[in-house]
Enzyme design. Structure first.
Site, PDB file in Angstrom:
ATOM      1  N   THR A  86    -102.492 -33.102 -31.270  1.00 49.12           N
ATOM      2  CA  THR A  86    -101.327 -31.440 -31.369  1.00 49.12           C
ATOM      3  C   THR A  86    -102.364 -31.013 -30.991  1.00 49.12           C
ATOM      4  O   THR A  86    -103.300 -30.136 -31.763  1.00 49.12           O
ATOM      5  CB  THR A  86    -100.050 -32.183 -32.923  1.00 49.12           C
ATOM      6  OG1 THR A  86     -99.477 -33.162 -33.034  1.00 49.12           O
ATOM      7  CG2 THR A  86     -99.768 -30.491 -32.967  1.00 49.12           C
TER       8      THR A  86
ATOM      9  N   ASN B 150     -98.694 -35.840 -45.329  1.00 47.16           N
ATOM     10  CA  ASN B 150     -97.831 -34.915 -45.215  1.00 47.16           C
ATOM     11  C   ASN B 150     -96.868 -35.679 -46.520  1.00 47.16           C
ATOM     12  O   ASN B 150     -95.436 -35.784 -46.178  1.00 47.16           O
ATOM     13  CB  ASN B 150     -96.802 -34.989 -44.003  1.00 47.16           C
ATOM     14  CG  ASN B 150     -97.456 -34.531 -42.792  1.00 47.16           C
ATOM     15  OD1 ASN B 150     -98.006 -33.006 -42.468  1.00 47.16           O
ATOM     16  ND2 ASN B 150     -97.229 -34.690 -41.532  1.00 47.16           N
TER      17      ASN B 150
ATOM     18  N   ASN C  75     -97.163 -41.703 -40.459  1.00 45.64           N
ATOM     19  CA  ASN C  75     -98.108 -39.985 -40.684  1.00 45.64           C
ATOM     20  C   ASN C  75     -97.388 -39.591 -41.826  1.00 45.64           C
ATOM     21  O   ASN C  75     -96.875 -38.006 -41.199  1.00 45.64           O
ATOM     22  CB  ASN C  75     -98.717 -39.382 -39.294  1.00 45.64           C
ATOM     23  CG  ASN C  75     -99.879 -39.999 -38.549  1.00 45.64           C
ATOM     24  OD1 ASN C  75    -100.273 -41.105 -39.489  1.00 45.64           O
ATOM     25  ND2 ASN C  75    -100.329 -39.611 -37.677  1.00 45.64           N
TER      26      ASN C  75
ATOM     27  N   TYR D 242     -93.931 -38.683 -41.325  1.00 49.68           N
ATOM     28  CA  TYR D 242     -92.627 -38.049 -40.348  1.00 49.68           C
ATOM     29  C   TYR D 242     -91.416 -38.368 -39.960  1.00 49.68           C
ATOM     30  O   TYR D 242     -91.380 -39.568 -41.625  1.00 49.68           O
ATOM     31  CB  TYR D 242     -93.234 -37.587 -39.046  1.00 49.68           C
ATOM     32  CG  TYR D 242     -94.377 -36.556 -38.202  1.00 49.68           C
ATOM     33  CD1 TYR D 242     -94.025 -35.269 -39.240  1.00 49.68           C
ATOM     34  CD2 TYR D 242     -95.095 -37.219 -38.077  1.00 49.68           C
ATOM     35  CE1 TYR D 242     -95.429 -34.103 -38.627  1.00 49.68           C
ATOM     36  CE2 TYR D 242     -96.806 -36.022 -37.806  1.00 49.68           C
ATOM     37  CZ  TYR D 242     -96.779 -34.750 -38.485  1.00 49.68           C
ATOM     38  OH  TYR D 242     -97.488 -34.067 -38.172  1.00 49.68           O
TER      39      TYR D 242
END
Length: 361
Positions: free
Chosen positions: A25, A233, A176, A178
């Site tokens: 990203t 995260n 990750n 999400y």
């Protein structure tokens, strides 16, 4: 035995070597559209056997970071077509990473300023990128049962859009911390319906998403990224990650996917963050296997030579080394990348890193 630099076929994707560029990203999209900088950035790195694009949202609700691209509108399809054409003109192959961030988002990025959606109402102690800085994410709301078919349909629609845009494959982001990872792990899934509780129930959404994409574009162009023990995260460790991800691998095996892409350890961090037997998981899947996280040149050469993987993905090294494949092949030094330009900005730290030949000159 094969080498890192030999061709390989993953599903329907014919790769000239076994070096994969992992998704990165970089927050440089213009109103959720890739632009001329993206065209040049991916073109420069097309010597990889397979490029996997930055996380690309499947729907408006899937966005969690400012200035990231989507793959769900005709305008986005047209913009990505310029990228894929440039990569193909260089002889490369490129997959798009299909992304729904779930609770790693802000109300300000959501349609109508609504809360982000997730497996849960529990907020994450995590940050996202907005206004040139990293800020705390907002509290989510749990998806209703009647909303889940729409999420699955959005993944399938995005996959069809990816084919229209000229991508060679899609990689579903189920890693990750999400959305799909939020459903998988009991650390973030406190549901009591058909998508919560047992391992089978928590894996249900991922399996249904992968099945729908298979039906939409074919198994040979469909892959998935998993990160069994990463703490990214604020996802937290599952109570039994080995059992969970062995089950996931077993459920994915009949789909005959092009590949599974596994982050070993903590994404971008320690490889030994928690015990996990990746070989056991791979055996349950039985298909093409891409490994990732902190691989050196020698580690990558060894894992391919020993049959431990079909390809090796590199992330951050590709930022500062657009010609990483040549540097790996020749055992040339890797350039350091500028962390200050990782997220947001323009050409600096994005498309201005010199190749080996220019560096030597």
């Amino acid at each position: 035995m094969p080498t890192l630099f030999d061709p390989v076929i993953l599903g329907d994707v014919h790769m000239s070597n076994r070096v994969v560029m992992a998704p990165l990203t970089r927050n440089r999209a213009t109103q959720q559209l890739p632009n001329a900088l993206h065209v040049e950035y991916y073109r420069q790195r097309a010597s990889a056997g397979l490029l996997i694009s930055e996380g690309t949202q499947i729907c408006p609700e899937g966005q969690g970071y400012a200035d990231t691209p989507g793959i769900h509108t005709p305008e986005q399809v047209a913009a990505w077509r310029k990228v894929t054409d440039a990569v193909h003109a260089e002889g490369g192959r490129i997959a798009v990473q299909l992304w729904h961030v779930g609770r790693i988002s802000l109300n300000a990025l959501q349609p109508g300023g609504q809360p982000p959606v997730s497996s849960t109402n529990k907020p994450a102690t995590s940050k996202t990128y907005m206004g040139g800085a990293f800020v705390n994410v907002d509290a989510p709301r749990a998806l209703r049962l009647d909303e889940i078919p729409g999420v699955i349909a959005a993944y399938a629609h995005a996959a069809r859009c990816a084919m229209e845009a000229g991508f060679d494959a899609v990689e579903v982001h189920s890693a990750n911390g999400y959305l799909l990872d939020q459903f998988l792990r009991d650390s973030a899934n406190d549901r009591t319906d058909a998508y919560g509780g047992s391992i089978e129930n928590r894996a249900r959404l991922l399996v249904e998403v992968m099945t729908a994409i298979n039906q939409a574009i074919g198994a040979g162009r469909t892959g998935v990224r998993l990160s069994p023990v990463t703490p990214s995260n604020d996802i937290g460790q599952d109570s039994n990650p080995q059992a969970l991800f062995n089950h996931v691998a077993e459920q994915l095996a009949p789909l005959k996917l092009a590949f599974v892409h596994v982050v070993e350890g903590a994404t971008g961090g320690a490889r030994d963050v928690a015990p996990f037997d990746y070989a056991a998981m791979r055996k349950k899947f039985g298909g093409a296997w891409i490994v990732n996280n902190g691989y050196t040149r020698q580690m990558a050469i060894d894992v391919i030579a020993q049959g431990g993987a079909d390809a090796v993905a590199f992330g951050r090294p590709f930022i500062g080394n657009p010609d990483l494949v040549q540097r790996l092949r020749e055992d040339a030094p890797w350039q350091e990348s500028n962390r200050a330009t990782y997220y947001g900005g323009g050409a600096e730290g994005y498309v201005d890193y010199p190749t080996l030949s220019k560096s030597m000159a």
